[in-house]
Design an enzyme around this catalytic site. Structure first.
Site, PDB file in Angstrom:
ATOM      1  N   GLU A  19      -9.646   5.922   3.045  1.00  0.00           N
ATOM      2  CA  GLU A  19     -10.685   4.875   3.445  1.00  0.00           C
ATOM      3  C   GLU A  19      -9.756   3.606   3.639  1.00  0.00           C
ATOM      4  O   GLU A  19      -8.787   3.407   3.131  1.00  0.00           O
ATOM      5  CB  GLU A  19     -11.667   4.608   2.374  1.00  0.00           C
ATOM      6  CG  GLU A  19     -11.179   3.595   1.388  1.00  0.00           C
ATOM      7  CD  GLU A  19     -10.392   3.969   0.516  1.00  0.00           C
ATOM      8  OE1 GLU A  19     -10.229   5.257   0.163  1.00  0.00           O
ATOM      9  OE2 GLU A  19      -9.356   3.134  -0.249  1.00  0.00           O
TER      10      GLU A  19
ATOM     11  N   LYS B 149       0.828  -1.123  -0.170  1.00  0.00           N
ATOM     12  CA  LYS B 149      -0.041  -0.121   0.039  1.00  0.00           C
ATOM     13  C   LYS B 149       0.709   1.235  -0.075  1.00  0.00           C
ATOM     14  O   LYS B 149       0.523   2.230  -0.524  1.00  0.00           O
ATOM     15  CB  LYS B 149      -1.140  -0.033   1.103  1.00  0.00           C
ATOM     16  CG  LYS B 149      -1.870  -1.123   1.230  1.00  0.00           C
ATOM     17  CD  LYS B 149      -3.094  -0.512   0.144  1.00  0.00           C
ATOM     18  CE  LYS B 149      -4.312  -1.609   0.144  1.00  0.00           C
ATOM     19  NZ  LYS B 149      -5.224  -1.464  -1.161  1.00  0.00           N
TER      20      LYS B 149
ATOM     21  N   SER C 125       1.701  -9.633  -0.801  1.00  0.00           N
ATOM     22  CA  SER C 125       1.412  -8.215  -0.898  1.00  0.00           C
ATOM     23  C   SER C 125       1.472  -7.653   0.606  1.00  0.00           C
ATOM     24  O   SER C 125       1.763  -6.566   0.689  1.00  0.00           O
ATOM     25  CB  SER C 125       0.034  -8.071  -1.535  1.00  0.00           C
ATOM     26  OG  SER C 125      -1.004  -8.772  -0.681  1.00  0.00           O
TER      27      SER C 125
END
Lengths: 271, 406
Positions: free
Chosen positions: B121, B99, B388
């Protein structure tokens, strides 16, 4: 001429401001919405915006969100809203009905099926808050063929270039959003609304009505003075919140809900 | 710089209005149109500005710790019994997931646009943490919207965001998960549009977000490509990544789209099993519709209401998916498959015990499918899993599922 244009023209001729209440269809249930629609007309509404419930109403504030959640809990969907319009038309063939909502239910029903059914039941206008003109041509054309108006919003953030694009695609009336934010928020200063409306006037002959943040006779009067009319939504839905589902509301309770429209009517008529 | 050269060959997109074939677009309320148009303008400018990308690369190297390694998981390979399995270690990034690649880039955009306030969010909390992190670093005010349900299941990340100085706003509407957090962030943005930059965490939302987030995540695939050539002497035979909104997957896949020898698998959250209806797999079992600013595959009922989703992993618990994935599905370039909660849990334990790597539950879905896939392939072939994120944030969830309290 569409029913919306006829009503607007007649109002303009009489020097009367348009008063357009917004209610969520199916809040708290469909039979109550039907009664409210007739009562709103009796109390001075010129047209009605009927909210089509959608699970993710990202342009709406908390009051309308809760109204939408109540309607969805009762099983209301686009098909049932269209049936509701058909039922309303059994007793009223003159008051324009505008469906206001989000695009996904229309996408899932299919544009062609939606436009045909909307035309059959007597819908006069469609306002999809998350469908800008650049994405609207497919649906717009189908609605136009059936003489249904497509209404668009203009916001305080809308640039001049965009305003021109919006008025070129818009029919019926132009909905001016009075503030930056979601439905039901506090009202923006009158002066900047006045300036924006002045600018829009030079671009279009469409009636301009103001919505978002108009909650009582005083704000209706202020905004009505600047435009062809006002839309009142959250203030109504807030009162509807006190009704129980199951078609149990008394005439007195319904009168309490629509009182805000009655007093707004008086305020607009005194202009 | 983004892969302009590769874009020009075959999988160009989006067009100037943000469309990937019939998907994507700009479906937001009028108040936000000016903001997304401004962002498009600024991004178009900076995407051609080598200085911008130099600063981005510098931050990725010295702040995030890139490049992340491409690691041959030998014991996992042996357990699967087929192709060699490599892990692209995005779990080793600062803040523990992919991210941050995106939040670093978008924070630079926010800075360039003169915004003083960041909103985001978050589902699993990884994007919220990555946003709070870059906001702290730049001294910007930060508000993170998070579903009340997710706040419960991701408590450690909630506290991390608070430590970083962010305000975590609990969202109680709708299904109280990621989609509702996104609705609330959009409402905040419409209200505070002048001062606020909205960092969307995945390749969804209105144009230009799917493009921006993809471009910032493509560092994953570009590194993987170089590392494969250096370490394997060739491109891998298959890539596997989990897909919620789809940012880690598109970042891995995009630089390989024109390499026809590389098969790609996007693994959605199968929940209790796609056939039960309790899942979060719109590409496997959804239909095209419009949500959160774009047209894409969605989980929606026959009346057009968005359905509640289910996944053991909060980060995959989303009823939509990035529009570019919708397009790649229709083009049949990427295979979209799914792994159930229990398959992901099994893979979570396997990777932990065999390799000493605790994966995020999101990434565990990719591990589960990759093991199935590797078993059908020859030992000289290779599969790269995009790992990830790391699983520290999930240990409470896992413990609870196994009847333990920490």
């Amino acid at each position: 001429m569409s029913r919306i244009s006829e009503v607007s023209a007649e109002a303009a001729q009489q020097g009367r401001k348009l008063l357009i209440p917004y209610v969520v269809a199916g809040d708290p249930d469909l039979p109550t919405t039907l009664k409210l629609m007739h009562k709103l007309v009796a109390d001075g509404a010129d047209m009605i915006e009927l909210g089509v419930p959608f699970s993710d109403p990202s342009s709406d504030g908390p009051v309308i969100q809760r109204g939408v959640e109540r309607a969805i809990a009762g099983g209301t969907n686009l098909a049932k809203v269209l049936d509701l319009v058909a039922e309303f038309r059994l007793q009223n063939s003159s008051t324009p009905i505008v469906l206001m909502g989000y695009l996904n239910p229309v996408e899932i029903m299919g544009y062609e099926a939606f436009a045909t059914r909307a035309s059959d039941v007597g819908v006069d206008g469609v306002l999809i808050v998350d469908m800008p003109p650049s994405e609207a041509s497919g649906l717009c054309d189908l609605l136009k063929e059936r003489r249904i108006d497509t209404i668009f919003l203009v916001a305080p953030t809308t640039t001049d270039t965009r305003c021109a694009q919006i008025v070129a695609n818009c029919s019926g009336y132009l909905y001016y959003v009075s503030l930056k934010g979601v439905t039901g928020a506090a009202l923006l200063d009158t002066e900047s609304v006045r300036l924006s409306i002045e600018k829009l006037r030079k671009m279009t002959d469409l009636p301009i009505v103001i919505g978002f943040g108009i909650k009582d006779a005083a704000s209706a009067r202020t905004m009505g003075a600047l435009s062809e009319g006002v839309i009142i939504g959250s203030a109504l839905v807030e009162r509807i919140e006190k009704l129980s589902p199951g078609d149990t509301s008394s005439a007195q309770q319904l009168a309490h809900v629509t009182e805000v429209i009655k007093t707004a009517r008086e305020a607009l008529d005194s202009l | 710089m983004p892969d302009m050269q590769q874009d020009s060959i075959g999988f160009a997109g989006p067009d100037s209005l943000g469309h990937f074939g019939p998907y994507g677009g700009t479906f937001v309320g009028e108040t936000l149109i000016a903001a997304v148009e401004e962002l498009s303008r600024v991004y178009e400018e900076v995407s051609k500005d080598p200085e911008f990308w130099a600063e981005y690369d510098h931050d990725l190297k010295y702040y995030v710790g890139r490049p992340s390694p491409l690691y041959l998981a030998e014991r996992l390979t042996a357990a699967a019994g087929g192709a060699k399995i490599y892990l692209k270690r995005e779990d080793l990034n600062h803040t523990g997931a992919h991210k941050v690649n995106n939040t670093i880039g978008q924070a630079l955009l926010a800075k360039r646009m003169g915004k003083t306030r960041i909103i985001a969010e978050t589902g699993a909390g990884q994007h919220g943490v990555a946003s709070a992190t870059v906001a702290a670093r730049l001294g910007l005010e930060c508000f993170v919207y998070m579903g009340a349900e997710d706040i419960q299941r991701q408590a450690p990340n909630v506290y991390r965001m608070k430590l970083l100085g962010a305000t975590v706003v609990s969202v109680d509407s709708g299904s109280r998960t990621l989609k509702d957090a996104m609705n609330e962030a959009l409402r905040d943005w419409a209200t505070n549009v002048d001062s606020t930059y909205y960092i969307i965490g995945t390749v969804a939302g209105p144009h230009p977000y799917p493009q921006i987030v993809r471009d910032f995540q493509c560092i994953i695939g570009r590194e993987t490509r170089e590392q494969s050539l250096a370490q394997l002497g060739q491109l891998p035979d298959a890539l596997v990544a989990c897909v919620g909104g789809g940012s880690n997957a598109i970042g891995m896949f995009h630089p390989f789209l024109n390499d026809s020898s590389v098969a790609m698998y996007g693994v959605e959250a199968g929940g209790d099993g796609v056939e039960t209806g309790r899942h979060a797999a719109p590409l496997s079992a959804g239909v095209p519709g419009v949500l959160h600013g774009n047209r894409t595959y969605l989980m929606t009922d026959s009346g057009g209401q968005i359905m509640e989703t289910h996944s053991v992993s909060a980060g995959l618990d989303y009823p939509g998916v990035g529009p570019e994935h919708a397009w790649l599905k229709d083009l049949k370039r990427v295979n979209y498959v799914n792994a159930t909660d229990s398959e992901a849990m099994k893979a979570f334990h396997q990777l932990t015990r065999l390799e000493g790597i605790i994966p995020a539950l999101e990434s565990a879905h990719a591990v589960a499918y990759a093991m199935r896939l590797a078993a059908t392939m020859a030992p000289e072939q290779s599969v790269v899993i995009n790992l990830s994120g790391r699983g520290d944030k999930d240990i409470q969830t896992v413990a609870k599922l196994e009847g333990l309290t920490l």
